[in-house]
Write a protein that holds these residues in place. Structure first.
Motif, PDB file in Angstrom:
ATOM      1  N   LEU A  10       0.830  -1.199   0.000  1.00  0.00           N
ATOM      2  CA  LEU A  10       0.000   0.000   0.000  1.00  0.00           C
ATOM      3  C   LEU A  10       0.873   1.261   0.000  1.00  0.00           C
ATOM      4  O   LEU A  10       0.574   2.239  -0.697  1.00  0.00           O
ATOM      5  N   TYR A  11       1.955   1.232   0.761  1.00  0.00           N
ATOM      6  CA  TYR A  11       2.898   2.347   0.791  1.00  0.00           C
ATOM      7  C   TYR A  11       3.444   2.621  -0.613  1.00  0.00           C
ATOM      8  O   TYR A  11       3.546   3.773  -1.047  1.00  0.00           O
ATOM      9  N   SER A  12       3.761   1.544  -1.332  1.00  0.00           N
ATOM     10  CA  SER A  12       4.310   1.685  -2.689  1.00  0.00           C
ATOM     11  C   SER A  12       3.323   2.337  -3.639  1.00  0.00           C
ATOM     12  O   SER A  12       3.706   3.079  -4.554  1.00  0.00           O
ATOM     13  N   ILE A  13       2.032   2.070  -3.424  1.00  0.00           N
ATOM     14  CA  ILE A  13       1.010   2.647  -4.301  1.00  0.00           C
ATOM     15  C   ILE A  13       0.998   4.170  -4.196  1.00  0.00           C
ATOM     16  O   ILE A  13       0.681   4.869  -5.158  1.00  0.00           O
ATOM     17  N   PHE A  14       1.367   4.708  -3.037  1.00  0.00           N
ATOM     18  CA  PHE A  14       1.398   6.158  -2.844  1.00  0.00           C
ATOM     19  C   PHE A  14       2.739   6.790  -3.234  1.00  0.00           C
ATOM     20  O   PHE A  14       2.835   8.018  -3.303  1.00  0.00           O
ATOM     21  N   THR A  15       3.749   5.982  -3.475  1.00  0.00           N
ATOM     22  CA  THR A  15       5.091   6.530  -3.686  1.00  0.00           C
ATOM     23  C   THR A  15       5.736   6.103  -4.997  1.00  0.00           C
ATOM     24  O   THR A  15       6.847   6.530  -5.304  1.00  0.00           O
TER      25      THR A  15
ATOM     26  N   VAL B 239       3.369  13.386 -11.377  1.00  0.00           N
ATOM     27  CA  VAL B 239       4.743  13.680 -10.955  1.00  0.00           C
ATOM     28  C   VAL B 239       4.868  13.169  -9.530  1.00  0.00           C
ATOM     29  O   VAL B 239       4.174  13.646  -8.623  1.00  0.00           O
ATOM     30  N   ILE B 240       5.704  12.174  -9.322  1.00  0.00           N
ATOM     31  CA  ILE B 240       5.886  11.567  -7.997  1.00  0.00           C
ATOM     32  C   ILE B 240       7.380  11.500  -7.700  1.00  0.00           C
ATOM     33  O   ILE B 240       8.106  10.679  -8.253  1.00  0.00           O
ATOM     34  N   GLU B 241       7.847  12.397  -6.849  1.00  0.00           N
ATOM     35  CA  GLU B 241       9.256  12.400  -6.418  1.00  0.00           C
ATOM     36  C   GLU B 241       9.275  12.023  -4.940  1.00  0.00           C
ATOM     37  O   GLU B 241       9.294  12.887  -4.064  1.00  0.00           O
TER      38      GLU B 241
ATOM     39  N   LEU C 125       4.919  16.584  -5.931  1.00  0.00           N
ATOM     40  CA  LEU C 125       3.769  15.714  -6.142  1.00  0.00           C
ATOM     41  C   LEU C 125       2.765  16.448  -7.017  1.00  0.00           C
ATOM     42  O   LEU C 125       2.433  17.608  -6.755  1.00  0.00           O
ATOM     43  N   GLN C 126       2.298  15.780  -8.083  1.00  0.00           N
ATOM     44  CA  GLN C 126       1.243  16.359  -8.918  1.00  0.00           C
ATOM     45  C   GLN C 126       0.405  15.228  -9.496  1.00  0.00           C
ATOM     46  O   GLN C 126       0.942  14.271 -10.044  1.00  0.00           O
TER      47      GLN C 126
ATOM     48  N   GLU D  69       4.077  18.430  -2.064  1.00  0.00           N
ATOM     49  CA  GLU D  69       5.394  17.814  -1.950  1.00  0.00           C
ATOM     50  C   GLU D  69       5.432  16.867  -0.760  1.00  0.00           C
ATOM     51  O   GLU D  69       4.616  16.955   0.155  1.00  0.00           O
ATOM     52  N   TYR D  70       6.396  15.952  -0.823  1.00  0.00           N
ATOM     53  CA  TYR D  70       6.583  14.986   0.265  1.00  0.00           C
ATOM     54  C   TYR D  70       7.401  15.645   1.374  1.00  0.00           C
ATOM     55  O   TYR D  70       8.487  16.163   1.135  1.00  0.00           O
ATOM     56  N   ALA D  71       6.868  15.630   2.600  1.00  0.00           N
ATOM     57  CA  ALA D  71       7.565  16.241   3.734  1.00  0.00           C
ATOM     58  C   ALA D  71       8.256  15.202   4.609  1.00  0.00           C
ATOM     59  O   ALA D  71       9.253  15.505   5.275  1.00  0.00           O
TER      60      ALA D  71
END
Length: 247
Positions: free
Chosen positions: A130-135, A149-151, A158-159, A168-170
């Motif tokens: 599940l974590y991978s699906i978000f990242t 856009v997933i960095e 993040l877009q 963005e990822y914090a």
């Protein structure tokens, strides 16, 4: 006003029925009326050149109003937000909790009233998947059905959804926690919510706990629906499709 040629004075009024920051000043309706008697020349003048002057004054007024609002001189009170914001919903399907905390009317960024959204969802997937699906860009694009856009690193961009969602990822703790600066395109400019996603193993499943702080009160319902419909439901479909392919 006074008619120059005759020196006669006439009284009238100007009414602005739809003044709002949501409307362009040039689209603002301006009605001109006068008392009984002559003076049509003044009325015609007010409808033409007078209207232009009124709109110039309105433009300055709204600019000043927004400046005062931003500086915190004019702030909405809790009473203006509306009636009770708390909303408890009965569990349905895999959704365990969907609630709003009205006590969190903090103000983030611009001076607007905000609310915190709490949601929980059970997924038939281990936490790492599940974590991978978000990242993972490819997986995000599969459930969102749009280029993304997933960095996935601290400070990474993040877009999603054709730019309707950005941020963005914090913070990233693999298989455990993701924290995002997150906003919808329709929100006030430069205003972000803080989204925390916590992944909890529950037997062969994962409980996803979502906390979204700083959501504009007027966007509370649409934000909840975004996470429920565009994230959770589509991820369920993706996981089921993956399971069917494996079988």
């Amino acid at each position: 006003g006074t008619v120059k040629e005759s020196g006669e004075k006439h009284k009238g009024s100007v009414e602005i029925p739809n003044l709002s920051e949501e409307n362009e000043v040039d689209d603002t309706e301006i009605n001109v009326s006068k008392k009984k008697g002559e003076g049509d020349v003044l009325k015609d003048l007010m409808r033409t050149e007078g209207t232009t002057k009124v709109r110039e004054a309105l433009r300055d007024y709204l600019k000043a109003l927004k400046t005062e609002f931003t500086l915190g001189m004019i702030l909405p009170t809790k009473a203006t937000v509306g009636q009770e914001l708390a909303a408890e919903r009965k569990p349905s399907g895999n959704t365990m909790q969907d609630s709003v905390s009205p006590q969190s009317l903090d103000r983030v960024g611009v001076k607007i009233p905000t609310v915190k959204i709490l949601m929980r969802e059970i997924f038939n997937s281990p936490a790492d998947e599940l974590y991978s699906i978000f990242t993972t860009k490819e997986l995000v694009q599969k459930f969102s059905k749009c280029p993304a856009v997933i960095e996935a690193e601290k400070g990474g961009k993040l877009q999603m959804f054709d730019g309707c969602v950005s941020g963005e990822y914090a913070e990233l703790v693999p298989s455990q926690r993701i924290v995002l600066k997150w906003r919808c395109r329709s929100w006030p400019e430069e205003h972000y919510a803080t989204v925390a996603l916590n992944f909890k193993d529950v037997a062969a499943q994962t409980e996803l706990q979502l906390e979204c702080k700083g959501v504009p009160v007027s966007n509370e319902d649409s934000t909840r629906q975004c996470w429920k419909k565009q994230y959770f439901e589509e991820i369920h479909i993706l996981l089921q499709r993956s399971k069917d392919n494996m079988e």
